[in-house]
Design a protein around this motif. Sequence first.
Motif, PDB file in Angstrom:
ATOM      1  N   GLU A   1      -9.163  -9.539   6.042  1.00 59.05           N
ATOM      2  CA  GLU A   1      -9.352  -8.096   6.085  1.00 59.05           C
ATOM      3  C   GLU A   1     -10.635  -7.785   6.885  1.00 59.05           C
ATOM      4  O   GLU A   1     -11.456  -8.719   7.316  1.00 59.05           O
TER       5      GLU A   1
ATOM      6  N   ARG B   1     -16.664  -4.084  -3.919  1.00 60.63           N
ATOM      7  CA  ARG B   1     -15.193  -4.636  -3.417  1.00 60.63           C
ATOM      8  C   ARG B   1     -15.475  -5.516  -2.308  1.00 60.63           C
ATOM      9  O   ARG B   1     -16.207  -5.632  -1.597  1.00 60.63           O
ATOM     10  N   LYS B   2     -14.875  -6.965  -2.827  1.00 61.66           N
ATOM     11  CA  LYS B   2     -15.150  -7.898  -1.774  1.00 61.66           C
ATOM     12  C   LYS B   2     -14.353  -7.917  -0.499  1.00 61.66           C
ATOM     13  O   LYS B   2     -13.057  -7.298  -0.542  1.00 61.66           O
ATOM     14  N   ILE B   3     -14.623  -8.242   0.604  1.00 62.16           N
ATOM     15  CA  ILE B   3     -13.932  -8.171   1.942  1.00 62.16           C
ATOM     16  C   ILE B   3     -13.451  -9.788   1.910  1.00 62.16           C
ATOM     17  O   ILE B   3     -14.085 -10.752   2.212  1.00 62.16           O
ATOM     18  N   TYR B   4     -12.184  -9.877   2.169  1.00 57.31           N
ATOM     19  CA  TYR B   4     -11.673 -11.092   2.309  1.00 57.31           C
ATOM     20  C   TYR B   4     -11.209 -11.484   3.730  1.00 57.31           C
ATOM     21  O   TYR B   4     -11.413 -10.544   4.507  1.00 57.31           O
TER      22      TYR B   4
ATOM     23  N   THR C   1      -7.797   1.060   3.545  1.00 51.71           N
ATOM     24  CA  THR C   1      -8.311   1.769   2.317  1.00 51.71           C
ATOM     25  C   THR C   1      -9.760   2.103   2.559  1.00 51.71           C
ATOM     26  O   THR C   1     -10.646   1.324   3.140  1.00 51.71           O
TER      27      THR C   1
ATOM     28  N   SER D   1     -14.529   1.805   5.538  1.00 46.08           N
ATOM     29  CA  SER D   1     -13.224   1.648   5.080  1.00 46.08           C
ATOM     30  C   SER D   1     -12.743  -0.150   5.281  1.00 46.08           C
ATOM     31  O   SER D   1     -13.536  -0.660   5.861  1.00 46.08           O
ATOM     32  N   ILE D   2     -11.504  -0.632   4.692  1.00 44.77           N
ATOM     33  CA  ILE D   2     -11.152  -1.900   4.837  1.00 44.77           C
ATOM     34  C   ILE D   2      -9.868  -1.917   5.717  1.00 44.77           C
ATOM     35  O   ILE D   2      -8.959  -1.160   5.012  1.00 44.77           O
TER      36      ILE D   2
ATOM     37  N   LEU E   1     -13.738   1.681   1.190  1.00 46.14           N
ATOM     38  CA  LEU E   1     -14.516   0.676   0.540  1.00 46.14           C
ATOM     39  C   LEU E   1     -14.999   1.236  -0.811  1.00 46.14           C
ATOM     40  O   LEU E   1     -15.677   2.385  -0.851  1.00 46.14           O
ATOM     41  N   LYS E   2     -14.832   0.541  -1.926  1.00 45.12           N
ATOM     42  CA  LYS E   2     -15.246   0.962  -2.897  1.00 45.12           C
ATOM     43  C   LYS E   2     -16.400  -0.047  -3.454  1.00 45.12           C
ATOM     44  O   LYS E   2     -16.401  -1.210  -2.956  1.00 45.12           O
ATOM     45  N   ASP E   3     -17.460   0.698  -4.347  1.00 47.21           N
ATOM     46  CA  ASP E   3     -18.701  -0.334  -4.451  1.00 47.21           C
ATOM     47  C   ASP E   3     -18.290  -1.685  -5.064  1.00 47.21           C
ATOM     48  O   ASP E   3     -17.239  -1.635  -6.039  1.00 47.21           O
TER      49      ASP E   3
ATOM     50  N   GLN F   1       0.722  -1.132  -0.060  1.00 50.42           N
ATOM     51  CA  GLN F   1       0.015   0.117  -0.051  1.00 50.42           C
ATOM     52  C   GLN F   1       0.880   1.186   0.027  1.00 50.42           C
ATOM     53  O   GLN F   1       1.915   1.223   0.828  1.00 50.42           O
TER      54      GLN F   1
END
Length: 111
Positions: free
Chosen positions: A57, A51-54, A45, A68-69, A47-49, A19
Amino acid sequence: MNQYDVYLADLNPTVGKEQFGKRPVLIISNNYENLIDVVTVIPITSLKDGRKIYPNELLLENELEKKSILLCQQIRTISKNRLIKKLTSIDNYITQKKILDILCLRFEDVG
């Protein structure tokens, strides 16, 4: 400067897929370690539309101005000179526990 404080930090220069840029980071090192001139942080970072959360994270829904993530796979130790200003702290115990659980998961043997 305490564990679970969120600071704006300058992460440049970077190498590869680290990052980069000025972004929020969560201080994760304990308060004893925070007495020295480096801290261990996790980059954050927005959160964008879509966007998957792993699993490595954590979605921060209410802790910052925007959803945010927390990028726990990007944990790193940085100089305190990279920290620009304190933004907030994560005081919620449940959120703190989730962060530690994700960090511990990173070091489990999955093989």
